[in-house]
Every structure is written in C-alpha cells, then in structure tokens.
Design a protein around this motif. Sequence first.
Motif, PDB file in Angstrom:
ATOM      1  N   GLY A  73      -3.780  -3.297 -20.404  1.00 40.98           N
ATOM      2  CA  GLY A  73      -4.285  -2.982 -21.906  1.00 40.98           C
ATOM      3  C   GLY A  73      -4.762  -1.411 -22.089  1.00 40.98           C
ATOM      4  N   PHE A  74      -5.193  -0.754 -21.103  1.00 41.36           N
ATOM      5  CA  PHE A  74      -5.319   0.771 -21.043  1.00 41.36           C
ATOM      6  C   PHE A  74      -3.947   1.434 -21.170  1.00 41.36           C
ATOM      7  N   LEU A  75      -3.024   1.018 -20.341  1.00 40.16           N
ATOM      8  CA  LEU A  75      -1.793   1.529 -20.607  1.00 40.16           C
ATOM      9  C   LEU A  75      -1.107   1.558 -21.981  1.00 40.16           C
ATOM     10  N   ALA A  76      -1.225   0.228 -22.458  1.00 33.09           N
ATOM     11  CA  ALA A  76      -0.458  -0.138 -23.681  1.00 33.09           C
ATOM     12  C   ALA A  76      -1.448   0.592 -24.816  1.00 33.09           C
ATOM     13  N   SER A  77      -2.671   1.233 -24.691  1.00 37.29           N
ATOM     14  CA  SER A  77      -3.204   1.880 -25.689  1.00 37.29           C
ATOM     15  C   SER A  77      -2.725   3.347 -25.619  1.00 37.29           C
ATOM     16  N   LEU A  78      -1.927   3.979 -24.697  1.00 38.29           N
ATOM     17  CA  LEU A  78      -1.065   5.169 -24.585  1.00 38.29           C
ATOM     18  C   LEU A  78      -0.037   4.983 -25.720  1.00 38.29           C
ATOM     19  N   ALA A  79       0.569   3.678 -25.820  1.00 33.73           N
ATOM     20  CA  ALA A  79       1.654   3.426 -26.701  1.00 33.73           C
ATOM     21  C   ALA A  79       2.894   3.797 -26.299  1.00 33.73           C
ATOM     22  N   PRO A  80       3.231   3.349 -25.025  1.00 35.72           N
ATOM     23  CA  PRO A  80       4.660   3.846 -24.439  1.00 35.72           C
ATOM     24  C   PRO A  80       5.456   2.809 -25.218  1.00 35.72           C
ATOM     25  N   HIS A  81       6.946   3.015 -24.746  1.00 37.34           N
ATOM     26  CA  HIS A  81       7.911   2.080 -25.468  1.00 37.34           C
ATOM     27  C   HIS A  81       8.335   0.886 -24.414  1.00 37.34           C
ATOM     28  N   ALA A  82       7.742   0.999 -23.235  1.00 36.35           N
ATOM     29  CA  ALA A  82       8.101  -0.191 -22.326  1.00 36.35           C
ATOM     30  C   ALA A  82       6.949  -0.064 -21.203  1.00 36.35           C
ATOM     31  N   VAL A  83       6.290  -1.363 -20.876  1.00 38.31           N
ATOM     32  CA  VAL A  83       5.358  -1.577 -19.854  1.00 38.31           C
ATOM     33  C   VAL A  83       5.876  -2.456 -19.291  1.00 38.31           C
ATOM     34  N   ALA A  84       5.349  -2.541 -17.686  1.00 42.98           N
ATOM     35  CA  ALA A  84       5.884  -3.660 -16.808  1.00 42.98           C
ATOM     36  C   ALA A  84       4.396  -3.778 -15.638  1.00 42.98           C
ATOM     37  N   THR A  85       4.294  -4.838 -15.101  1.00 40.08           N
ATOM     38  CA  THR A  85       3.446  -4.756 -13.936  1.00 40.08           C
ATOM     39  C   THR A  85       4.103  -4.994 -12.448  1.00 40.08           C
ATOM     40  N   SER A  86       3.370  -4.514 -11.493  1.00 34.99           N
ATOM     41  CA  SER A  86       3.917  -4.643 -10.379  1.00 34.99           C
ATOM     42  C   SER A  86       5.300  -3.925 -10.180  1.00 34.99           C
ATOM     43  N   VAL A  87       5.234  -2.593 -10.236  1.00 37.46           N
ATOM     44  CA  VAL A  87       6.685  -1.661 -10.395  1.00 37.46           C
ATOM     45  C   VAL A  87       6.478  -0.842  -9.131  1.00 37.46           C
ATOM     46  N   PRO A  88       7.445  -0.832  -8.324  1.00 40.70           N
ATOM     47  CA  PRO A  88       7.423   0.252  -7.473  1.00 40.70           C
ATOM     48  C   PRO A  88       7.837   1.563  -7.865  1.00 40.70           C
ATOM     49  N   VAL A  89       7.175   2.565  -7.338  1.00 42.08           N
ATOM     50  CA  VAL A  89       7.570   4.182  -7.578  1.00 42.08           C
ATOM     51  C   VAL A  89       8.952   4.640  -6.980  1.00 42.08           C
ATOM     52  N   ARG A  90       9.234   4.089  -6.037  1.00 43.97           N
ATOM     53  CA  ARG A  90      10.346   4.284  -4.916  1.00 43.97           C
ATOM     54  C   ARG A  90      11.242   2.887  -5.111  1.00 43.97           C
ATOM     55  N   ARG A  91      11.897   2.723  -4.200  1.00 41.51           N
ATOM     56  CA  ARG A  91      12.989   1.639  -4.226  1.00 41.51           C
ATOM     57  C   ARG A  91      12.404   0.414  -4.269  1.00 41.51           C
ATOM     58  N   PHE A  92      11.475   0.268  -3.025  1.00 44.38           N
ATOM     59  CA  PHE A  92      10.801  -0.947  -2.462  1.00 44.38           C
ATOM     60  C   PHE A  92       9.268  -0.623  -2.312  1.00 44.38           C
ATOM     61  N   LYS A  93       8.880   0.539  -2.306  1.00 43.13           N
ATOM     62  CA  LYS A  93       7.416   1.061  -1.599  1.00 43.13           C
ATOM     63  C   LYS A  93       6.639   1.420  -2.762  1.00 43.13           C
ATOM     64  N   TYR A  94       5.374   1.382  -2.350  1.00 36.50           N
ATOM     65  CA  TYR A  94       4.437   1.928  -3.372  1.00 36.50           C
ATOM     66  C   TYR A  94       4.266   1.403  -4.679  1.00 36.50           C
ATOM     67  N   LYS A  95       4.086  -0.084  -4.736  1.00 41.56           N
ATOM     68  CA  LYS A  95       3.952  -0.752  -6.029  1.00 41.56           C
ATOM     69  C   LYS A  95       2.719  -0.184  -6.829  1.00 41.56           C
ATOM     70  N   VAL A  96       2.992  -0.096  -8.038  1.00 41.20           N
ATOM     71  CA  VAL A  96       1.758   0.414  -9.103  1.00 41.20           C
ATOM     72  C   VAL A  96       1.365  -0.908  -9.823  1.00 41.20           C
ATOM     73  N   ASN A  97       0.301  -1.171 -10.238  1.00 37.61           N
ATOM     74  CA  ASN A  97      -0.268  -2.248 -11.005  1.00 37.61           C
ATOM     75  C   ASN A  97       0.489  -2.087 -12.409  1.00 37.61           C
ATOM     76  N   ALA A  98       0.594  -1.099 -13.197  1.00 37.62           N
ATOM     77  CA  ALA A  98       1.099  -1.022 -14.387  1.00 37.62           C
ATOM     78  C   ALA A  98       1.801   0.574 -14.437  1.00 37.62           C
TER      79      ALA A  98
END
Length: 303
Positions: A73-98
Amino acid sequence: MSNPDEELDLFSFAEAQEAEKTAEESAAAPAVPAAGAEETPPAADPESGLTFPARVPPPKALTRSDFQQLCVGFLASLAPHAVATSVPVRRFKYKVNAAGFWRGENARSKDVVKTAVVVLFDQVDNCFCECVDQQALLGEIHSLRGEKERLEAEIRENEPELASTDDLFSELRSWDYASSRNPAYRKLRARLEKLQHTLHQGSRLERIRRAGAADLCYLAVPTGLIAPDEIEAGWGIVYLNADRSFTLVREAELQTGVEPCNRQFLAQNIAVAATTAVLFMAGVDRRGKSVRFRRFPRKRQVQ
C-alpha cells in the motif's frame, strides 16, 4: 373442587419460581455483547442530550501478511506504473517485499526512469550486521542524539538560509543540515555516519542498496521498532501502525550510480514476479508451455 388427577408438584413449582426470578434479573441487567460481535453505535440519553461513546476493543496485533499488505500500500501511494511483491534485486538473491518502477513521461517510451524497493523487517536484529557489537554501537548513537538535536537548534537560529522555502508552515519546514558550516555539527555528523556504516556493513540492507538497481530504498518496520538515526543515511523509513496505516518517517534519498541496465533488469524481475502472482490467483500452473488448472485460492474473509 380440583381435579383429582392433578397433583401438587413442589419441584415444578420451585423451578418455575426460579425461572421467573432469572428472567427478571436478565431483563434488568445491561446486555453484554458476545465475543467477536461488533460494538453498537453510541447510545443517546433523550433527557440529558448526552451521547455515551461505545467501547472500542483494542486493535489486534498485525500479522506478517498485514505488514506485507501495508508495504504494498505504501509503495502504491507513490504511484509507480508497475508494482510486484517478492522481487529479487539481483538474478535470484536479495528478494525485497515490494518493488516498483516508473516509465518515462512519453507513453511510447520503453525506458525505465526510476525504481523503488521496500524491505520489511519486524525484528531489530535483522536490520544490522551480525558480526558487530550492535548494543555498543547503538548505545553510542543514542548518546549522540541529544547533542545532535542541540546543534541543529543552533543551526536553525544562526543559519536560516538553510531552511526550505517551499513549506507553508514554519513548524513543518525542512532544513538542509548537511550544508551547515557549524564545525561541531559537521564533526558529529561524520561520527554518526561512521557508526551507522559500521552497524550496517555486510548486512542485508547494505547488500540490497549496493546492488545498484533501486533509485529509492525504503525500510518498513513496525512503529517504534527502530529510530531514524539508527539506520544509515539514504534509506527511507516507513512506520507500519497498529491501526493498519503507515507513516513515512524519513524520505529516501535518490541513490547515485544506478545504471539504466540495472533499472531495466529490476523492471523485468517485477514483471516476472507479477506474472507469477497473476497465474496463482487465476488457478493456473505453468510448466514450460504446458498449463494445468486447479481450484482458485480461497480469499480471506473480511472480519
């Protein structure tokens, strides 16, 4: 003359009297709502004109799923064009919650101009490196907090040009303390930054930021779990409140050195994570080019 077939039943008479007494007491006593029932609205006394507030039960403790929902909900309040959960910032490591991204102003543009990630931690130890004496470093940071506030008060009095001119109210005005000429404040600020760097060096937060895929990095925690000065500069801090709301305590600083290719890579990971979520909610299992259908996942009932 009474009917000879009817006999005086003392036990039945006593039970009837007890039942009548219980009924009278129940009618006189105030009604107690059943467990889990919603409270009735405030009742008004027509004679006095007073309104008596209804009793509101304390908020329930938030679950991990509730915290996750608040992060999205917080990330959506910043009005990005796309949102997803459980996203790795690298190929497979360091997943972020949103995670989310913004495209260019041109609707036909394929460039990703900005990215953001939200990391959720609900325990203090997860925020820092495990290889250092956390308590000692945090204690020194806390000891410098009072001196920092005193010096910032002097800066507001002696260097008014550092105040932002965009704020309407003086009590809510933001200040550019980093540009202060006060030597004592600059020395204290350098000491705090060194302590924070030691506290976070090698931690998961540091690795996510060092991945260079997010322009904005936010740390979401339950309200009061950490203080803003305990987290390294650059990270935005979001408090997740017990009433299912969020509060932006510190804005994230725009990260430098984020390459366009890294933004594009994070955007691709966001698309993959969003596709996985859509297939799951649609009841579709995919194995290569073959698909299999199953029952839709059950939706949580609104309490």
